[in-house]
Scaffold this motif. Structure first.
Motif, PDB file in Angstrom:
ATOM      1  N   ARG A  72       0.837  -1.252  -0.014  1.00  0.00           N
ATOM      2  CA  ARG A  72       0.077   0.032   0.197  1.00  0.00           C
ATOM      3  C   ARG A  72       0.995   1.280  -0.026  1.00  0.00           C
ATOM      4  O   ARG A  72       0.609   2.308  -0.617  1.00  0.00           O
ATOM      5  CB  ARG A  72      -1.054   0.098   1.271  1.00  0.00           C
ATOM      6  CG  ARG A  72      -2.002  -1.055   0.965  1.00  0.00           C
ATOM      7  CD  ARG A  72      -3.074  -1.003   2.223  1.00  0.00           C
ATOM      8  NE  ARG A  72      -4.306  -1.876   2.082  1.00  0.00           N
ATOM      9  CZ  ARG A  72      -4.352  -2.959   2.765  1.00  0.00           C
ATOM     10  NH1 ARG A  72      -3.326  -3.252   3.265  1.00  0.00           N
ATOM     11  NH2 ARG A  72      -5.427  -3.798   2.472  1.00  0.00           N
ATOM     12  N   LEU A  73       1.949   1.155   0.558  1.00  0.00           N
ATOM     13  CA  LEU A  73       2.882   2.202   0.611  1.00  0.00           C
ATOM     14  C   LEU A  73       3.284   2.809  -0.622  1.00  0.00           C
ATOM     15  O   LEU A  73       3.584   3.807  -1.018  1.00  0.00           O
ATOM     16  CB  LEU A  73       3.881   2.218   1.616  1.00  0.00           C
ATOM     17  CG  LEU A  73       3.869   2.579   3.209  1.00  0.00           C
ATOM     18  CD1 LEU A  73       5.162   1.909   3.874  1.00  0.00           C
ATOM     19  CD2 LEU A  73       3.728   3.923   3.342  1.00  0.00           C
ATOM     20  N   MET A  74       3.773   1.294  -1.419  1.00  0.00           N
ATOM     21  CA  MET A  74       4.262   1.559  -2.594  1.00  0.00           C
ATOM     22  C   MET A  74       3.112   2.404  -3.787  1.00  0.00           C
ATOM     23  O   MET A  74       3.410   2.931  -4.703  1.00  0.00           O
ATOM     24  CB  MET A  74       4.916   0.464  -3.422  1.00  0.00           C
ATOM     25  CG  MET A  74       6.334  -0.195  -2.580  1.00  0.00           C
ATOM     26  SD  MET A  74       7.461   1.310  -3.058  1.00  0.00           S
ATOM     27  CE  MET A  74       7.367   2.379  -1.661  1.00  0.00           C
ATOM     28  N   MET A  75       1.876   1.829  -3.643  1.00  0.00           N
ATOM     29  CA  MET A  75       0.764   2.360  -4.247  1.00  0.00           C
ATOM     30  C   MET A  75       0.722   3.777  -4.074  1.00  0.00           C
ATOM     31  O   MET A  75       0.375   4.560  -4.880  1.00  0.00           O
ATOM     32  CB  MET A  75      -0.513   1.601  -4.132  1.00  0.00           C
ATOM     33  CG  MET A  75      -0.623  -0.002  -4.217  1.00  0.00           C
ATOM     34  SD  MET A  75      -1.857  -0.641  -3.691  1.00  0.00           S
ATOM     35  CE  MET A  75      -3.264   0.100  -4.861  1.00  0.00           C
ATOM     36  N   LEU A  76       0.899   4.212  -2.807  1.00  0.00           N
ATOM     37  CA  LEU A  76       0.833   5.771  -2.360  1.00  0.00           C
ATOM     38  C   LEU A  76       2.182   6.559  -3.196  1.00  0.00           C
ATOM     39  O   LEU A  76       1.982   7.502  -3.324  1.00  0.00           O
ATOM     40  CB  LEU A  76       0.853   5.989  -0.943  1.00  0.00           C
ATOM     41  CG  LEU A  76       0.518   7.231  -0.312  1.00  0.00           C
ATOM     42  CD1 LEU A  76      -0.798   7.823  -0.791  1.00  0.00           C
ATOM     43  CD2 LEU A  76       0.573   7.378   1.101  1.00  0.00           C
ATOM     44  N   PHE A  77       3.233   5.778  -2.954  1.00  0.00           N
ATOM     45  CA  PHE A  77       4.491   6.401  -3.864  1.00  0.00           C
ATOM     46  C   PHE A  77       4.095   6.620  -5.213  1.00  0.00           C
ATOM     47  O   PHE A  77       4.442   7.571  -5.809  1.00  0.00           O
ATOM     48  CB  PHE A  77       5.648   5.280  -3.287  1.00  0.00           C
ATOM     49  CG  PHE A  77       7.008   5.539  -3.847  1.00  0.00           C
ATOM     50  CD1 PHE A  77       7.705   6.682  -3.278  1.00  0.00           C
ATOM     51  CD2 PHE A  77       7.189   4.958  -4.969  1.00  0.00           C
ATOM     52  CE1 PHE A  77       8.923   6.893  -3.933  1.00  0.00           C
ATOM     53  CE2 PHE A  77       8.624   5.115  -5.721  1.00  0.00           C
ATOM     54  CZ  PHE A  77       9.389   6.210  -5.159  1.00  0.00           C
ATOM     55  N   ALA A  78       3.519   5.679  -5.633  1.00  0.00           N
ATOM     56  CA  ALA A  78       3.336   5.532  -7.049  1.00  0.00           C
ATOM     57  C   ALA A  78       2.355   6.803  -7.622  1.00  0.00           C
ATOM     58  O   ALA A  78       2.449   7.341  -8.503  1.00  0.00           O
ATOM     59  CB  ALA A  78       2.653   4.300  -7.665  1.00  0.00           C
ATOM     60  N   CYS A  79       1.194   6.972  -6.777  1.00  0.00           N
ATOM     61  CA  CYS A  79       0.368   7.864  -6.745  1.00  0.00           C
ATOM     62  C   CYS A  79       0.887   9.225  -6.711  1.00  0.00           C
ATOM     63  O   CYS A  79       0.467  10.154  -7.345  1.00  0.00           O
ATOM     64  CB  CYS A  79      -0.882   7.944  -5.724  1.00  0.00           C
ATOM     65  SG  CYS A  79      -1.899   6.516  -6.046  1.00  0.00           S
ATOM     66  N   ALA A  80       1.835   9.234  -5.682  1.00  0.00           N
ATOM     67  CA  ALA A  80       2.603  10.741  -5.531  1.00  0.00           C
ATOM     68  C   ALA A  80       3.352  11.001  -6.705  1.00  0.00           C
ATOM     69  O   ALA A  80       3.463  12.252  -7.013  1.00  0.00           O
ATOM     70  CB  ALA A  80       3.509  10.369  -4.270  1.00  0.00           C
ATOM     71  N   ALA A 114       2.277  17.721 -10.830  1.00  0.00           N
ATOM     72  CA  ALA A 114       1.340  16.581 -11.478  1.00  0.00           C
ATOM     73  C   ALA A 114       0.856  17.351 -12.984  1.00  0.00           C
ATOM     74  O   ALA A 114       0.652  18.781 -12.932  1.00  0.00           O
ATOM     75  CB  ALA A 114      -0.140  16.817 -10.623  1.00  0.00           C
ATOM     76  N   ASP A 115       0.517  16.732 -13.695  1.00  0.00           N
ATOM     77  CA  ASP A 115      -0.005  16.982 -15.242  1.00  0.00           C
ATOM     78  C   ASP A 115      -1.431  17.036 -15.175  1.00  0.00           C
ATOM     79  O   ASP A 115      -2.143  16.035 -15.076  1.00  0.00           O
ATOM     80  CB  ASP A 115       0.578  16.169 -16.261  1.00  0.00           C
ATOM     81  CG  ASP A 115       0.123  16.616 -17.869  1.00  0.00           C
ATOM     82  OD1 ASP A 115      -0.354  17.672 -17.727  1.00  0.00           O
ATOM     83  OD2 ASP A 115       0.664  15.715 -18.522  1.00  0.00           O
ATOM     84  N   VAL A 116      -1.916  18.236 -15.191  1.00  0.00           N
ATOM     85  CA  VAL A 116      -3.551  18.230 -15.291  1.00  0.00           C
ATOM     86  C   VAL A 116      -4.303  17.538 -16.483  1.00  0.00           C
ATOM     87  O   VAL A 116      -5.384  17.245 -16.509  1.00  0.00           O
ATOM     88  CB  VAL A 116      -4.088  19.861 -15.321  1.00  0.00           C
ATOM     89  CG1 VAL A 116      -3.292  20.480 -14.088  1.00  0.00           C
ATOM     90  CG2 VAL A 116      -3.491  20.397 -16.614  1.00  0.00           C
ATOM     91  N   ALA A 117      -3.413  17.315 -17.484  1.00  0.00           N
ATOM     92  CA  ALA A 117      -4.009  16.604 -18.763  1.00  0.00           C
ATOM     93  C   ALA A 117      -3.647  14.996 -18.576  1.00  0.00           C
ATOM     94  O   ALA A 117      -4.245  14.544 -19.675  1.00  0.00           O
ATOM     95  CB  ALA A 117      -3.190  17.166 -20.006  1.00  0.00           C
ATOM     96  N   ASP A 118      -3.138  14.597 -17.665  1.00  0.00           N
ATOM     97  CA  ASP A 118      -2.733  13.249 -17.328  1.00  0.00           C
ATOM     98  C   ASP A 118      -4.094  12.267 -17.053  1.00  0.00           C
ATOM     99  O   ASP A 118      -4.643  12.719 -15.876  1.00  0.00           O
ATOM    100  CB  ASP A 118      -1.775  12.926 -16.253  1.00  0.00           C
ATOM    101  CG  ASP A 118      -1.423  11.470 -16.146  1.00  0.00           C
ATOM    102  OD1 ASP A 118      -1.894  10.655 -16.615  1.00  0.00           O
ATOM    103  OD2 ASP A 118      -0.468  11.286 -15.594  1.00  0.00           O
ATOM    104  N   PRO A 119      -4.475  11.552 -17.662  1.00  0.00           N
ATOM    105  CA  PRO A 119      -5.827  10.836 -17.433  1.00  0.00           C
ATOM    106  C   PRO A 119      -5.675   9.840 -16.220  1.00  0.00           C
ATOM    107  O   PRO A 119      -6.701   9.576 -15.613  1.00  0.00           O
ATOM    108  CB  PRO A 119      -6.132  10.121 -18.467  1.00  0.00           C
ATOM    109  CG  PRO A 119      -4.730   9.690 -19.079  1.00  0.00           C
ATOM    110  CD  PRO A 119      -3.939  11.034 -19.015  1.00  0.00           C
ATOM    111  N   LYS A 120      -4.590   9.626 -15.782  1.00  0.00           N
ATOM    112  CA  LYS A 120      -4.272   8.955 -14.383  1.00  0.00           C
ATOM    113  C   LYS A 120      -4.513   9.960 -13.273  1.00  0.00           C
ATOM    114  O   LYS A 120      -4.507   9.199 -12.039  1.00  0.00           O
ATOM    115  CB  LYS A 120      -2.953   8.291 -14.663  1.00  0.00           C
ATOM    116  CG  LYS A 120      -2.651   7.512 -15.713  1.00  0.00           C
ATOM    117  CD  LYS A 120      -1.506   6.742 -15.426  1.00  0.00           C
ATOM    118  CE  LYS A 120      -0.066   7.499 -15.304  1.00  0.00           C
ATOM    119  NZ  LYS A 120       0.105   8.387 -16.675  1.00  0.00           N
TER     120      LYS A 120
END
Length: 284
Positions: free
Chosen positions: A247-255, A262-268
């Motif tokens: 879960r920490l790595m998922m949060l790391f990836a989200c960060a 952050a790219d406002v055009a990124d669909p992710k």
């Protein structure tokens, strides 16, 4: 004091590389079929006349650390992992000392990458159940391997301090970011570095010890624009991603997606923000 002149950013998608490829041909003793060349920001791949593949990477001299820079060669010692066979390597320093070049020759990939280089995957690929079985057995075998290498995602050595800093910069001091388990990881697992419908993991330059779940979290994050695919990754790698480290790595990836740059055009982006809120709640 004089002003320090910043080093220019080198992008191999635009920079001429004919002289580099000439040196690779001479060093490896083969002709490169330059019409097959695939360019990325810091690497170039090309087929050879003997039906092998050569990947050539440029790395700034400051990015070469004490563990060496032979990830693809070192990965040849791994067993149980679906990957190209390493055949030969060649490395040299640029005349001005600013960078190091490395070329690795491997067997050809069994299929094309699931996603071509660049951009974001926005449609679910057609992957058979056998693909997921191979991915799972490969990542499980990799996690059981032994190595003295430390993973270098994005060419930066991963550390506890780096994990904490990235998460904190993006989401504040919301959770305890202490990683409990580290094991070998590919460290650059995304849809451009895996083939389909036959599963094969390639581009092993950055592999090494990393927090548990890094690879699964990276592939999950790369899938966030396709909810059903992200869900499939989370299901298949549930043993890793269901752990606290996962879960920490998922949060790391989200960060990486939803942090200060952050790219406002990124669909992710919005899926990453939504997932981050849920992960923070779970980790508290």
């Amino acid at each position: 004091m004089g002003r320090v002149t910043p080093q220019p950013v080198v992008d191999l998608r635009r920079q001429p590389v004919d002289d580099v490829l000439d040196r690779v041909e001479q060093g490896l003793g083969t002709r490169l079929e330059r019409s097959t060349m695939v360019r990325k920001r810091r690497s170039v791949g090309v087929r050879t006349e003997r039906d092998t593949w050569v990947r050539v990477e440029r790395r700034a001299a400051g990015r070469i650390d004490g563990q060496g820079w032979n990830g693809t060669e070192a990965a040849a010692a791994l067993t149980g992992v679906a990957m190209p066979q390493w055949l030969a390597g060649l490395a040299w320093r640029a005349p001005d000392g600013s960078a190091v070049w490395r070329a690795d020759e491997t067997t050809l990939l069994p299929d094309a990458p699931v996603k071509p280089a660049g951009g974001t995957l926005t449609a679910a690929p057609t992957l058979p159940d056998s693909w997921w079985r191979t991915l799972n057995s490969s990542l499980d075998a990799l996690a059981r391997a032994a190595t003295t290498r430390v993973a270098t995602p994005d060419t930066v050595t991963i550390t506890q301090e780096g994990v904490t800093s990235l998460i904190t910069d993006a989401f504040g001091a919301a959770v305890d970011t202490t990683v409990e388990r580290w094991h070998p990881a590919h460290a650059d697992l995304n849809w451009a570095n895996v083939t389909g419908p036959t599963c094969c993991l390639f581009d092993w330059e950055d592999w090494g010890a990393a927090p548990r779940g890094l690879d699964a979290a990276s592939l999950w994050a790369a899938s966030l624009a396709v909810p059903e695919l992200a869900g499939r990754v989370r299901y298949e790698r549930r043993a890793d991603l269901g752990s606290r480290d996962g879960r920490l790595m998922m949060l790391f990836a989200c960060a990486k997606i939803a942090g200060p740059y952050a790219d406002v055009a990124d669909p992710k982006l919005e899926p990453a923000r939504t997932a981050a809120r849920q992960l923070i709640a779970e980790l508290r």
